[in-house]
Design a protein around this motif. Sequence first.
Motif, PDB file in Angstrom:
ATOM      1  N   ALA A 217      -5.596  15.634   2.652  1.00  0.00           N
ATOM      2  CA  ALA A 217      -5.301  14.740   1.528  1.00  0.00           C
ATOM      3  C   ALA A 217      -3.833  14.336   1.511  1.00  0.00           C
ATOM      4  O   ALA A 217      -3.495  13.194   1.170  1.00  0.00           O
ATOM      5  N   CYS A 218      -2.955  15.261   1.876  1.00  0.00           N
ATOM      6  CA  CYS A 218      -1.523  14.936   1.931  1.00  0.00           C
ATOM      7  C   CYS A 218      -1.240  13.899   3.008  1.00  0.00           C
ATOM      8  O   CYS A 218      -0.397  13.012   2.828  1.00  0.00           O
ATOM      9  N   GLN A 219      -1.931  14.000   4.138  1.00  0.00           N
ATOM     10  CA  GLN A 219      -1.776  12.971   5.170  1.00  0.00           C
ATOM     11  C   GLN A 219      -2.190  11.603   4.640  1.00  0.00           C
ATOM     12  O   GLN A 219      -1.500  10.602   4.850  1.00  0.00           O
ATOM     13  N   ILE A 220      -3.309  11.556   3.956  1.00  0.00           N
ATOM     14  CA  ILE A 220      -3.846  10.281   3.468  1.00  0.00           C
ATOM     15  C   ILE A 220      -2.900   9.639   2.459  1.00  0.00           C
ATOM     16  O   ILE A 220      -2.671   8.421   2.485  1.00  0.00           O
ATOM     17  N   THR A 221      -2.343  10.449   1.566  1.00  0.00           N
ATOM     18  CA  THR A 221      -1.500   9.919   0.487  1.00  0.00           C
ATOM     19  C   THR A 221      -0.018   9.879   0.836  1.00  0.00           C
ATOM     20  O   THR A 221       0.779   9.338   0.069  1.00  0.00           O
ATOM     21  N   GLY A 222       0.360  10.461   1.977  1.00  0.00           N
ATOM     22  CA  GLY A 222       1.772  10.497   2.349  1.00  0.00           C
ATOM     23  C   GLY A 222       2.586  11.464   1.513  1.00  0.00           C
ATOM     24  O   GLY A 222       3.804  11.303   1.373  1.00  0.00           O
ATOM     25  N   THR A 223       1.937  12.479   0.961  1.00  0.00           N
ATOM     26  CA  THR A 223       2.624  13.465   0.127  1.00  0.00           C
ATOM     27  C   THR A 223       3.197  14.579   0.993  1.00  0.00           C
ATOM     28  O   THR A 223       2.472  15.145   1.819  1.00  0.00           O
ATOM     29  N   PRO A 224       4.474  14.918   0.841  1.00  0.00           N
ATOM     30  CA  PRO A 224       5.041  16.028   1.617  1.00  0.00           C
ATOM     31  C   PRO A 224       4.274  17.330   1.377  1.00  0.00           C
ATOM     32  O   PRO A 224       3.881  17.633   0.246  1.00  0.00           O
ATOM     33  N   LEU A 225       4.080  18.083   2.449  1.00  0.00           N
ATOM     34  CA  LEU A 225       3.304  19.319   2.398  1.00  0.00           C
ATOM     35  C   LEU A 225       4.194  20.502   2.749  1.00  0.00           C
ATOM     36  O   LEU A 225       4.945  20.464   3.722  1.00  0.00           O
ATOM     37  N   ASN A 278     -10.929  18.942  11.234  1.00  0.00           N
ATOM     38  CA  ASN A 278     -10.680  17.807  12.122  1.00  0.00           C
ATOM     39  C   ASN A 278     -11.754  16.734  11.978  1.00  0.00           C
ATOM     40  O   ASN A 278     -11.473  15.536  12.107  1.00  0.00           O
ATOM     41  N   ALA A 279     -12.985  17.164  11.705  1.00  0.00           N
ATOM     42  CA  ALA A 279     -14.048  16.180  11.481  1.00  0.00           C
ATOM     43  C   ALA A 279     -13.753  15.354  10.227  1.00  0.00           C
ATOM     44  O   ALA A 279     -13.957  14.130  10.209  1.00  0.00           O
ATOM     45  N   ALA A 280     -13.241  16.019   9.187  1.00  0.00           N
ATOM     46  CA  ALA A 280     -12.872  15.295   7.966  1.00  0.00           C
ATOM     47  C   ALA A 280     -11.675  14.388   8.220  1.00  0.00           C
ATOM     48  O   ALA A 280     -11.623  13.250   7.735  1.00  0.00           O
ATOM     49  N   ALA A 281     -10.687  14.892   8.981  1.00  0.00           N
ATOM     50  CA  ALA A 281      -9.517  14.068   9.302  1.00  0.00           C
ATOM     51  C   ALA A 281      -9.939  12.811  10.063  1.00  0.00           C
ATOM     52  O   ALA A 281      -9.444  11.706   9.798  1.00  0.00           O
ATOM     53  N   LYS A 282     -10.851  12.983  10.993  1.00  0.00           N
ATOM     54  CA  LYS A 282     -11.346  11.832  11.759  1.00  0.00           C
ATOM     55  C   LYS A 282     -12.072  10.849  10.847  1.00  0.00           C
ATOM     56  O   LYS A 282     -11.939   9.624  10.992  1.00  0.00           O
ATOM     57  N   HIS A 283     -12.830  11.366   9.900  1.00  0.00           N
ATOM     58  CA  HIS A 283     -13.544  10.512   8.946  1.00  0.00           C
ATOM     59  C   HIS A 283     -12.576   9.628   8.165  1.00  0.00           C
ATOM     60  O   HIS A 283     -12.865   8.445   7.920  1.00  0.00           O
ATOM     61  N   PHE A 284     -11.437  10.193   7.786  1.00  0.00           N
ATOM     62  CA  PHE A 284     -10.451   9.443   6.999  1.00  0.00           C
ATOM     63  C   PHE A 284      -9.410   8.745   7.875  1.00  0.00           C
ATOM     64  O   PHE A 284      -8.449   8.172   7.361  1.00  0.00           O
ATOM     65  N   ASP A 285      -9.606   8.830   9.183  1.00  0.00           N
ATOM     66  CA  ASP A 285      -8.743   8.136  10.138  1.00  0.00           C
ATOM     67  C   ASP A 285      -7.284   8.585  10.022  1.00  0.00           C
ATOM     68  O   ASP A 285      -6.357   7.767  10.013  1.00  0.00           O
ATOM     69  N   VAL A 286      -7.085   9.905   9.915  1.00  0.00           N
ATOM     70  CA  VAL A 286      -5.739  10.470   9.962  1.00  0.00           C
ATOM     71  C   VAL A 286      -5.675  11.451  11.131  1.00  0.00           C
ATOM     72  O   VAL A 286      -6.690  11.767  11.755  1.00  0.00           O
ATOM     73  N   LYS A 287      -4.505  11.936  11.404  1.00  0.00           N
ATOM     74  CA  LYS A 287      -4.272  12.759  12.588  1.00  0.00           C
ATOM     75  C   LYS A 287      -5.038  14.075  12.524  1.00  0.00           C
ATOM     76  O   LYS A 287      -5.026  14.770  11.507  1.00  0.00           O
ATOM     77  N   GLU A 288      -5.692  14.419  13.629  1.00  0.00           N
ATOM     78  CA  GLU A 288      -6.375  15.706  13.735  1.00  0.00           C
ATOM     79  C   GLU A 288      -5.367  16.791  14.112  1.00  0.00           C
ATOM     80  O   GLU A 288      -4.257  16.500  14.552  1.00  0.00           O
ATOM     81  N   TYR A 289      -5.771  18.042  13.938  1.00  0.00           N
ATOM     82  CA  TYR A 289      -4.870  19.175  14.163  1.00  0.00           C
ATOM     83  C   TYR A 289      -5.158  19.781  15.535  1.00  0.00           C
ATOM     84  O   TYR A 289      -6.073  20.591  15.700  1.00  0.00           O
ATOM     85  N   LYS A 290      -4.373  19.342  16.507  1.00  0.00           N
ATOM     86  CA  LYS A 290      -4.508  19.811  17.881  1.00  0.00           C
ATOM     87  C   LYS A 290      -3.125  20.108  18.432  1.00  0.00           C
ATOM     88  O   LYS A 290      -2.256  19.230  18.388  1.00  0.00           O
ATOM     89  N   PRO A 291      -2.892  21.342  18.926  1.00  0.00           N
ATOM     90  CA  PRO A 291      -3.797  22.494  18.901  1.00  0.00           C
ATOM     91  C   PRO A 291      -4.022  22.992  17.472  1.00  0.00           C
ATOM     92  O   PRO A 291      -3.337  22.560  16.542  1.00  0.00           O
ATOM     93  N   VAL A 292      -4.942  23.911  17.318  1.00  0.00           N
ATOM     94  CA  VAL A 292      -5.356  24.324  15.975  1.00  0.00           C
ATOM     95  C   VAL A 292      -4.203  24.907  15.171  1.00  0.00           C
ATOM     96  O   VAL A 292      -4.176  24.801  13.938  1.00  0.00           O
ATOM     97  N   PHE A 293      -3.230  25.519  15.843  1.00  0.00           N
ATOM     98  CA  PHE A 293      -2.127  26.155  15.123  1.00  0.00           C
ATOM     99  C   PHE A 293      -1.228  25.132  14.428  1.00  0.00           C
ATOM    100  O   PHE A 293      -0.458  25.487  13.536  1.00  0.00           O
ATOM    101  N   ASN A 294      -1.321  23.865  14.820  1.00  0.00           N
ATOM    102  CA  ASN A 294      -0.535  22.827  14.149  1.00  0.00           C
ATOM    103  C   ASN A 294      -0.970  22.621  12.701  1.00  0.00           C
ATOM    104  O   ASN A 294      -0.233  22.025  11.915  1.00  0.00           O
TER     105      ASN A 294
END
Length: 510
Positions: A217-225, A278-294
């Motif tokens: 959600a922070c990626q989508i809205t541009g909110t600092p995390l 990552n499936a949700a991130a892909k659905h919203f067209d934002v960056k996926e978390y690869k590698p997982v530790f990111n």
Amino acid sequence: MPTWNLPTERPSLQAARIKLPAELTASIRVGATQLAMMGDQSQHKCREGNLEYTLDEHRHRLLGDEKTGESIPSFKPTSRRGSTRALLDGRNNGYSPKKILFAPATYNLAETTRMLDIARGVSRHEFAKDIFEVYFLSEGGQFERLIEKEGYTLKRSGPPLTDEKIAHIYAVNDEEKIGTIFTRQELVTKVTGDVASLKELQPIAVITGSNLSVPVACQITGTPLVWIVQSTWFEEFFASGAGVTDGIRFAPLKRIADFFVYIGIEFWMWYGFIRPVNAAAKHFDVKEYKPVFNFFKGDITLVAEPSGFSGIPLPENHFYVGPLLANQDFPIPDEVRNIPRDMPLVYFAMGSSGTATVVAQIIESFKGAPYRVIAPVKQLIKTKPDLEVPPNVLVTDWLPALQVSKMADISVIHGGIGTVMTAALAGKPVVGVGMQPEQRANIACLERKGFAVRLSKSKDLPKRLQEAIRSQLSNSEAKRKAEEYSMEMAKWNGPHNAADILYQKFGKAD
């Protein structure tokens, strides 16, 4: 004429800042000019106890070198009173406070209390308390009541998690069940609710420690995390064996073992947690978390432990703050206060995530042992109505962990970062039975420091546990090392340090 230099921020953070009203900006410029005329403030001397240093040095002691992440145990900002305070206090100028949003997994005690510890630090901080307005976002869970009890505004996002769903999350997390904690559709729904909440509240930053939907959600809205983590979550720690391979002395064999430990943990994290994210991130067209530790890297990341806890250097934009503990006003029952001290005393705590079967097995193993046990595990054994609690074991509801830990001779814990930090601060030897990789890694860090014994939950646990307890009760060297490390831990003021960094990064005027 010298100028007043505030600490610099990264462009990504600057871009997320709310612009100040023109009249407030002008006031700050006038005030800054007046201060600058008093001399170069970067060289103004400050004192903390018997130490003297410049303001530049003071800021460095707090934020450290951003390349190494080095920071200090505690920081107390020195300020001028009067006009300077009025400039920083936005409310005195008709300026609305900045909203800062905590998003804990409120079904988890340690996670919720860590966020509350920081929120208290913000509320008590000399400057942050006037700049930030604290909000909490919840996805459901029994520890919402702790937030409401302390008077913070709580907003619920989307449909709350059911008890059945929370039990499923813990089962996957504790390696009792193979599966994912959320489905893709569940996370899409959760992210949608979080986005709506962020758009409504428009916080200056979101702080979380294990909420899976909020980072998307922070990626989508541009909110600092802001992530609250421990160094045993770092990729580098798992790549070095996560404490599992510490006993292997032959270097080539250890490297092979480290590799397989890393692959196993990475797959567990990906399959159970990050795959649906990552499936949700892909659905919203934002960056996926690869590698997982990111996934656990925010705009800034606060590490809730003292420096040197794991020996892993901090990545860029990570900062030590020190331990964040449960400081809730849980009552101490009379039976705990007055427990007979005719035998050694063991404190047995498994947080809110201990597996009921393992907890029951451990309680049964205490029968006839030459010590007494205080066990705040009542909530964890609700599903074990036939469990016979031995007479030397006192089962209770939640207790103020640090106070009771100090009463005991040793602690038996599951290795969650909250119980590990509490046991270390109490200065008592530890026996740890981790439920999952991160907990086993936390216990390994104490084991390396010489005052913990780490056990597997699945290998003849009752017998090995009793052997370890007897050993730790008579281990004077472990007691000495635990007391020494406790003194090191006590130097850190985690809530204040966290509040200071949040203020420096998000609270300062542009």
